[in-house]
Enzyme design. Sequence first.
Site, PDB file in Angstrom:
ATOM      1  N   TYR A 143       0.815  -1.210   0.000  1.00 28.59           N
ATOM      2  CA  TYR A 143       0.000   0.000   0.000  1.00 28.59           C
ATOM      3  C   TYR A 143       0.851   1.262   0.000  1.00 28.59           C
ATOM      4  O   TYR A 143       0.343   2.342  -0.303  1.00 28.59           O
ATOM      5  CB  TYR A 143      -0.933   0.016   1.217  1.00 28.59           C
ATOM      6  N   LYS A 194       3.891 -15.109   1.995  1.00 28.34           N
ATOM      7  CA  LYS A 194       3.947 -15.887   0.747  1.00 28.34           C
ATOM      8  C   LYS A 194       5.412 -16.118   0.407  1.00 28.34           C
ATOM      9  O   LYS A 194       5.908 -15.738  -0.663  1.00 28.34           O
ATOM     10  CB  LYS A 194       3.209 -15.165  -0.378  1.00 28.34           C
ATOM     11  N   ASP A 226      -2.652 -17.993   1.529  1.00 28.78           N
ATOM     12  CA  ASP A 226      -3.828 -18.674   1.008  1.00 28.78           C
ATOM     13  C   ASP A 226      -4.253 -19.811   1.933  1.00 28.78           C
ATOM     14  O   ASP A 226      -5.447 -20.028   2.169  1.00 28.78           O
ATOM     15  CB  ASP A 226      -3.598 -19.174  -0.416  1.00 28.78           C
ATOM     16  N   ASP A 250      -5.089  -7.231   5.860  1.00 29.77           N
ATOM     17  CA  ASP A 250      -6.308  -6.557   5.437  1.00 29.77           C
ATOM     18  C   ASP A 250      -7.383  -7.576   5.089  1.00 29.77           C
ATOM     19  O   ASP A 250      -8.481  -7.584   5.668  1.00 29.77           O
ATOM     20  CB  ASP A 250      -5.987  -5.663   4.230  1.00 29.77           C
ATOM     21  N   ASP A 254     -10.849  -9.181   7.481  1.00 29.65           N
ATOM     22  CA  ASP A 254     -12.235  -9.065   7.032  1.00 29.65           C
ATOM     23  C   ASP A 254     -12.881 -10.441   6.930  1.00 29.65           C
ATOM     24  O   ASP A 254     -14.059 -10.619   7.258  1.00 29.65           O
ATOM     25  CB  ASP A 254     -12.307  -8.334   5.696  1.00 29.65           C
TER      26      ASP A 254
END
Length: 365
Positions: A143, A194, A226, A250, A254
């Site tokens: 970001y 990752k 994942d 992030d 959620d």
Amino acid sequence: MPTYQIACLPGDGIGPEVIAGAIPVLHAAAAKFGFSLSFANHLVGGAAYDATGTPFPDSTRAACDQADAILFGAVGGPAYDKLSWEHRPEAALLAIRKRYDLYANLRPILLYPALKDASPLKNEIIAGGVDFLILRELVGGIYFGEPRGIETLADGTRRGINTEVYTDQEIQRIARMGFAMARDRRGKVTSVDKANVMEAGRLWRTVVDEVAREFPDVTVEHLLADNAAMQILRRPADFDVMLASNLFGDFLSDEAAMLTGSIGLLPSAALGSATNRLGLPKGFYEPIHGSAPDIAGKGLANPLATILCGAMMLRHSLGQAEAAAAIERAVSETLDAGYRTGDIKVPGTATLGTAAMADQVASRI
């Protein structure tokens, strides 16, 4: 009697409603525990852009600089989707995080026993309880990495660029916080990356293992992002502190929010190197549900996430742990008594609007 200065940034959508719901609860806690809170509203996000042409005006910045803590509502909405990035409501969030170096985002994932039927997961999966903390790095990663932008190549092709960048120092400080928090909880850190395909992920894993040596009493495990998304739904009771980069934290937070029955239940705190006049973190406290423009202004929003943000604010930025615990108990007792907002309603419960739900919590402080 100490008085604490709180900068309120209601913002857009349901932000003003949930902030208005949290304030009476916070006043009730302050009165019970012998301190006072001074709240002042300031423009941010789309509301600020409409009034001043910028999502984070100088007057709001100055108020946040002077405040002991910042209580935030929500920003954004369809009306602002086509603005350039520097004018988008969300740009205010990144500016605030950078200004106060709010590198650590605490997102507690807690399923209240009274709401087990509101969770989309089967009872046998959540039977062991859901109570873990996602600790998201907040001022690094994709970001904020450079280069970024959209460029047009010589043949007219447009190319979007975002860069995942982390230094070892950025990873060290969030990892140390995660291990320290796990030490005060159940003693386990799950680090998400990752590392199989990303160099930044390999560095993340390496540095987390280095920091782990400083905390021999805390267990550490590594999950690819994942796989972590799958395991959150498969074995939620196994997690204690989940440590993740900006991007992975992030979306995983959620996803995890839905374990609890509604994203409208969950608070967050952003802490960093900036301190207030008390020598405590100048925290930024934000419900994670967003602006929900479809129900804005209807008095339907769930105020519990913002109320619980207030509890986190009392604990982390104001040193009022007893008052924070009283609010958390009051929320739990309100749910046990069968009161619900529309997002968590089940048969046999009483459905309340935003203000009435907040009043129920305040009455139980």
